[in-house]
Design a protein around this motif. Sequence first.
Motif: not given
Length: 181
Positions: A102-118
């Motif tokens: 959740r903390m990682i998710d809150e750090s991502l810009d709009e349009g980005w999701s954790r699933e897009r990260l390596a």
Amino acid sequence: IISRYIMSSDKVSTKASPTAAKKGEGNLRPTAVRKRAAARLAAVQLGYEIEMTGRDILEAIPEFLTHYADDIARQLKVNKLDEDHFQALTMGVHAQLKLLDRMIDESLDEGWSRERLARHDICILRAGICELMDMPHIPVRAVLSEYAGMAEVFQSDVAFINAVMDRHARILRTEELAAQK
């Protein structure tokens, strides 16, 4: 690649001893720092394995330590990794996985999701944020520097990893950072 992680940098460094120079080790960071670095690397690698395989952590830890801990320690030029730090970090990430995500998710810009990260980026961030939250005895600058170095080793976007880590450091270690100004 690992050698870049263990050699001196803007982190803590020491002068090489005559023995180290003969062994071709150059300027290494102190042994305790390298043992903790080995623990961090092992925790991230184990996190990646669990992320990819879905294995149970209690099964994975002893097997990982049996098969890979010595290799990681050898690469970081220590007798063994800091097992206490490894266990605390690994179990801390496991126990707080949903919060960390959740903390990682809150750090991502709009349009980005954790699933897009390596996957390895997620594992690096989980471990780093966990260390910031649960290990206040380790200076914030050391934590940030170590995980930025690890991001470089994994050929991640170092600026991205550093930005997310820095954001959480400012939230989790406000007093420590204020005292450094």
